[in-house]
Design a protein around this motif. Sequence first.
Motif, PDB file in Angstrom:
ATOM      1  N   ARG A  15      11.192 -18.039   1.368  1.00  0.00           N
ATOM      2  CA  ARG A  15      11.692 -19.412   1.636  1.00  0.00           C
ATOM      3  C   ARG A  15      11.825 -19.690   3.158  1.00  0.00           C
ATOM      4  N   SER A  39      18.183 -27.825   4.775  1.00  0.00           N
ATOM      5  CA  SER A  39      17.040 -27.723   3.391  1.00  0.00           C
ATOM      6  C   SER A  39      16.709 -26.400   3.489  1.00  0.00           C
ATOM      7  N   PHE A  59      13.299 -24.506   1.572  1.00  0.00           N
ATOM      8  CA  PHE A  59      11.819 -24.918   1.015  1.00  0.00           C
ATOM      9  C   PHE A  59      11.295 -23.669   0.093  1.00  0.00           C
ATOM     10  N   GLY A  88       6.684 -25.136  -1.513  1.00  0.00           N
ATOM     11  CA  GLY A  88       6.828 -26.432  -0.812  1.00  0.00           C
ATOM     12  C   GLY A  88       8.120 -27.203  -1.590  1.00  0.00           C
ATOM     13  N   THR A  89       8.740 -27.011  -2.290  1.00  0.00           N
ATOM     14  CA  THR A  89       9.790 -27.710  -3.106  1.00  0.00           C
ATOM     15  C   THR A  89      11.061 -27.702  -2.143  1.00  0.00           C
ATOM     16  N   ARG A  90      11.338 -28.754  -1.575  1.00  0.00           N
ATOM     17  CA  ARG A  90      12.586 -29.065  -0.799  1.00  0.00           C
ATOM     18  C   ARG A  90      13.840 -29.115  -1.704  1.00  0.00           C
TER      19      ARG A  90
END
Length: 186
Positions: A9, A50, A52, A56-58
């Motif tokens: 991550r 945040s 990730f 690449g999903t935030r």
Amino acid sequence: GRSISNSNRTCLLEWQTLPGGLYQDERFETPLLKGILAETGTYPLGWRVSIFSRNGTRVSLADEVFEIEAVDPPVPTVELNSKYYFRDNIFMVPMTGSYLGDAVISAEPSDLDITIERGETQLESEVYSSSYGSKSRVNRRINTDERGLWEETVYMVRAAYNKVPEIRIDSEYRTIAMPATSIKPA
């Protein structure tokens, strides 16, 4: 923003709301704001954290806006360390001239305008550039000149914040020339 990652991550902190004059110090991996707020008062400061995923999903974990208060720094302090101290900022010094002592100026970490005067003569005037830390501490050596017996001389040490010159101190010290260090008024 600033990011920290491991193999799975990546975590990102982003400044969302910054008062004018503040910026992220790019030399540091951790969030560290630097700069100057021009006026005292309350300012909003906002951030978002945040994470990730590897693909690449935030995902926003937290965001907040809160108030910070800008206040004037405390007035610098000046101390004169001298073996010639007599009383009430009076120093009994040899009439032949000598090392009076060290003026020690303490202030918040910021550039300081420092001036030292003997009577009407300016002995020193400089801008002392501060280093990082919790306090600025500047030592300045002061020497007396040759004077007549029992002659009084006024020394002035002035210190002000370079960016806020109205926050200053003017410290006055008086010397009285004596024939020998063992002879002093009662």
